[in-house]
Design an enzyme around this catalytic site. Structure first.
Site, PDB file in Angstrom:
ATOM      1  N   ARG A 225      64.794  55.942  30.312  1.00 24.39           N
ATOM      2  CA  ARG A 225      64.777  56.584  31.344  1.00 24.39           C
ATOM      3  C   ARG A 225      64.129  55.936  32.804  1.00 24.39           C
ATOM      4  NH1 ARG A 225      68.031  59.555  29.447  1.00 24.39           N
ATOM      5  NH2 ARG A 225      67.791  61.521  28.709  1.00 24.39           N
ATOM      6  N   HIS A 273      73.942  55.122  34.469  1.00 24.26           N
ATOM      7  CA  HIS A 273      73.493  56.144  33.345  1.00 24.26           C
ATOM      8  C   HIS A 273      74.883  56.088  32.399  1.00 24.26           C
ATOM      9  CE1 HIS A 273      70.444  59.225  31.905  1.00 24.26           C
ATOM     10  NE2 HIS A 273      71.190  58.731  30.918  1.00 24.26           N
TER      11      HIS A 273
HETATM   12  P1  NDP Z   1      64.486  59.165  18.752  1.00 23.31           P
HETATM   13  O1  NDP Z   1      63.610  60.403  18.741  1.00 23.31           O
HETATM   14  O2  NDP Z   1      65.119  59.338  17.632  1.00 23.31           O
HETATM   15  O3  NDP Z   1      63.644  57.899  18.774  1.00 23.31           O
HETATM   16  C1  NDP Z   1      62.465  57.836  19.592  1.00 23.31           C
HETATM   17  C2  NDP Z   1      61.717  56.581  19.411  1.00 23.31           C
HETATM   18  O4  NDP Z   1      60.702  56.168  20.223  1.00 23.31           O
HETATM   19  C3  NDP Z   1      61.027  56.723  17.988  1.00 23.31           C
HETATM   20  O5  NDP Z   1      61.195  55.335  17.349  1.00 23.31           O
HETATM   21  C4  NDP Z   1      59.601  56.870  18.293  1.00 23.31           C
HETATM   22  O6  NDP Z   1      58.700  56.364  17.212  1.00 23.31           O
HETATM   23  C5  NDP Z   1      59.455  56.120  19.544  1.00 23.31           C
HETATM   24  N1  NDP Z   1      58.442  56.503  20.557  1.00 23.31           N
HETATM   25  C6  NDP Z   1      58.079  57.675  21.195  1.00 23.31           C
HETATM   26  N2  NDP Z   1      57.215  57.814  21.508  1.00 23.31           N
HETATM   27  C7  NDP Z   1      56.594  56.734  21.533  1.00 23.31           C
HETATM   28  C8  NDP Z   1      55.279  56.166  21.634  1.00 23.31           C
HETATM   29  N3  NDP Z   1      54.302  56.761  22.731  1.00 23.31           N
HETATM   30  N4  NDP Z   1      54.707  54.882  21.332  1.00 23.31           N
HETATM   31  C9  NDP Z   1      55.636  54.249  20.469  1.00 23.31           C
HETATM   32  N5  NDP Z   1      56.873  54.631  20.224  1.00 23.31           N
HETATM   33  C10 NDP Z   1      57.187  55.799  20.495  1.00 23.31           C
HETATM   34  O7  NDP Z   1      65.109  59.229  20.167  1.00 23.31           O
HETATM   35  P2  NDP Z   1      66.832  58.506  20.392  1.00 23.31           P
HETATM   36  O8  NDP Z   1      66.640  57.217  19.897  1.00 23.31           O
HETATM   37  O9  NDP Z   1      67.688  59.793  19.959  1.00 23.31           O
HETATM   38  O10 NDP Z   1      66.729  58.534  22.020  1.00 23.31           O
HETATM   39  C11 NDP Z   1      65.773  57.875  22.665  1.00 23.31           C
HETATM   40  C12 NDP Z   1      66.072  57.888  24.286  1.00 23.31           C
HETATM   41  O11 NDP Z   1      67.202  57.226  24.517  1.00 23.31           O
HETATM   42  C13 NDP Z   1      66.400  59.407  24.714  1.00 23.31           C
HETATM   43  O12 NDP Z   1      65.235  60.044  24.692  1.00 23.31           O
HETATM   44  C14 NDP Z   1      67.059  59.051  26.239  1.00 23.31           C
HETATM   45  O13 NDP Z   1      65.960  58.870  27.150  1.00 23.31           O
HETATM   46  C15 NDP Z   1      67.650  57.629  25.916  1.00 23.31           C
HETATM   47  N6  NDP Z   1      69.042  57.846  25.881  1.00 23.31           N
HETATM   48  C16 NDP Z   1      69.805  57.197  27.255  1.00 23.31           C
HETATM   49  C17 NDP Z   1      70.960  56.980  27.247  1.00 23.31           C
HETATM   50  C18 NDP Z   1      71.672  56.215  28.168  1.00 23.31           C
HETATM   51  O14 NDP Z   1      73.140  56.477  28.562  1.00 23.31           O
HETATM   52  N7  NDP Z   1      71.163  55.529  29.113  1.00 23.31           N
HETATM   53  C19 NDP Z   1      72.060  57.743  26.190  1.00 23.31           C
HETATM   54  C20 NDP Z   1      71.118  58.396  25.089  1.00 23.31           C
HETATM   55  C21 NDP Z   1      69.767  58.356  24.825  1.00 23.31           C
HETATM   56  P3  NDP Z   1      58.456  57.300  15.698  1.00 23.31           P
HETATM   57  O15 NDP Z   1      59.832  57.313  15.121  1.00 23.31           O
HETATM   58  O16 NDP Z   1      57.335  56.258  15.132  1.00 23.31           O
HETATM   59  O17 NDP Z   1      57.839  58.659  16.194  1.00 23.31           O
HETATM   60  C1  OXD Z   2      70.948  61.131  26.891  1.00 17.86           C
HETATM   61  C2  OXD Z   2      71.355  60.391  27.991  1.00 17.86           C
HETATM   62  O1  OXD Z   2      69.921  61.456  26.638  1.00 17.86           O
HETATM   63  O2  OXD Z   2      72.573  60.620  28.213  1.00 17.86           O
HETATM   64  O3  OXD Z   2      71.626  61.621  25.862  1.00 17.86           O
HETATM   65  O4  OXD Z   2      70.656  59.982  28.731  1.00 17.86           O
END
Ligand code: NDP
Ligand code: OXD
Length: 310
Positions: A225, A273
């Site tokens: 983000r 994005h």
């Molecule tokens: P998940 O919930 O599957 O994964 C989140 C990961 O982040 C986990 O490994 C989690 O650790 C880690 N995490 C969260 N908070 C912390 C922290 N404080 N310190 C260390 N690690 C942390 O989410 P997704 O992978 O599905 O999606 C991630 C993000 O990708 C979305 O929230 C979105 O913002 C972004 N996104 C962007 C897109 C784009 O087109 N640009 C498209 C889709 C998503 P743990 O597993 O140990 O809890």
């Molecule tokens: C998502 C994105 O979070 O598109 O799925 O950014």
């Protein structure tokens, strides 16, 4: 059962209505708009909805997010803390994130940008060989998106580490967990790829203090983000030369303002994005499956844990 659909992309929001309606014929599925009186709906299917939706619809059994990140929803004060939020899990996005990462890295590591420049200059010449050891990759976040990114780059023989809260990473990827291990993770990474969710803990994580800990000639790829990145700090480190390139898909303000320095910065590549786009077929299939499970009283995966913010 009444299902309301609303997206901040009005031109495309209609595409969600018909397939949900066809798959769940017993449900009444309609687009929501601010002129509607309260509908007493059971379910909302949303992407960046206006706050008024939740002011009017007070009896929602669940909110289905048409994306993986729920930061936009969680900041709406009108959405009750008791309403379950169900996010998209992969739905065809993780592989797109991996492709984006491969594109961003190989442009530099395989010198593909330089070959494009050579073509423009009419030059036929082989550039230096790739040494993968010079391109250690660190992936922030090792969830659905980060794991696929890390696995893909590891399969291409880049040295890959993942940073998460729990330390859970895919096989073949070095694990770092929590703030205590963040300095060691940064110090071994030249390419930093952000796939974290935006939470109170991760906001501004890409700031001078962290970026300076990366290896010299670092590359930043931000697919998480915009609020993860302190933009002025990145610009200063690009100008100072500590960071060599940045590939940015997400921004504090979207669309990126026309006069933003990123647009014309020679070391910055921007995309609007689109690192991963919600695919209609996969998204609808996943949401329908979960709505049906909800109707049968079965447990759902992908329910956001409000206390941790993702
Ligand atoms: P998940 O919930 O599957 O994964 C989140 C990961 O982040 C986990 O490994 C989690 O650790 C880690 N995490 C969260 N908070 C912390 C922290 N404080 N310190 C260390 N690690 C942390 O989410 P997704 O992978 O599905 O999606 C991630 C993000 O990708 C979305 O929230 C979105 O913002 C972004 N996104 C962007 C897109 C784009 O087109 N640009 C498209 C889709 C998503 P743990 O597993 O140990 O809890
Ligand atoms: C998502 C994105 O979070 O598109 O799925 O950014």
């Amino acid at each position: 059962m009444k299902i309301l659909v609303v997206s901040s992309h009005p031109a495309t929001q209609e595409r969600w209505v018909e397939p949900i309606s066809n798959a769940i014929p017993e449900a009444e599925v309609a687009l929501w708009h601010p002129d509607l009186p309260p509908q007493n709906a059971d379910i909302a299917v949303v992407w960046s909805p206006p706050a008024e939706l939740f002011e009017r619809e007070r009896n929602l059994r669940a909110v289905f997010n048409l994306g993986a990140g729920v930061d936009g929803l969680l900041k709406l004060p009108t959405l009750s803390a008791d309403t379950p939020i169900v996010r998209l899990e992969d739905a065809g996005m993780a592989v797109q994130m991996a492709e984006y990462a491969v594109w961003a890295i190989t442009r530099a590591s395989r010198q593909f940008d330089d070959y494009v420049a050579q073509q423009q200059a009419g030059v036929w010449a082989t550039l230096s060989e790739l040494r993968r050891a010079q391109w250690p990759v660190g992936v922030l976040g090792a969830g659905v998106m980060g794991s696929k990114v890390a696995q893909t780059l590891a399969a291409l023989d880049y040295p890959v580490a993942g940073w998460s809260r729990s330390g859970k990473v895919p096989a073949g990827v070095e694990s770092f967990a929590g703030l205590d291990e963040l300095p060691a993770f940064l110090a071994r990474s030249r390419v930093l790829i952000n796939t974290l969710p935006l939470t109170a803990e991760t906001r501004d994580i890409l700031r001078r203090e962290t970026l300076e800990q990366l290896m010299p000639q670092a590359h930043i790829i931000n697919m998480g983000r915009g609020e993860h990145l302190v933009e002025e700090d990145l610009l200063a480190l690009l100008d100072a030369g500590h960071i060599e390139r940045a590939t940015l898909d997400v921004f504090r303000q979207e669309p990126l303002p026309k006069d933003h320095p990123f647009w014309k910065h020679p070391k910055v590549t921007i995309t609007p994005h689109v690192a991963a786009i919600s695919l209609q077929h996969e998204t609808v299939a996943q949401i329908i499956n979960k709505i049906q499970r909800l109707m049968r009283g079965e447990p759902l995966s992908g329910v956001v844990q409000r206390d941790r913010g993702y």
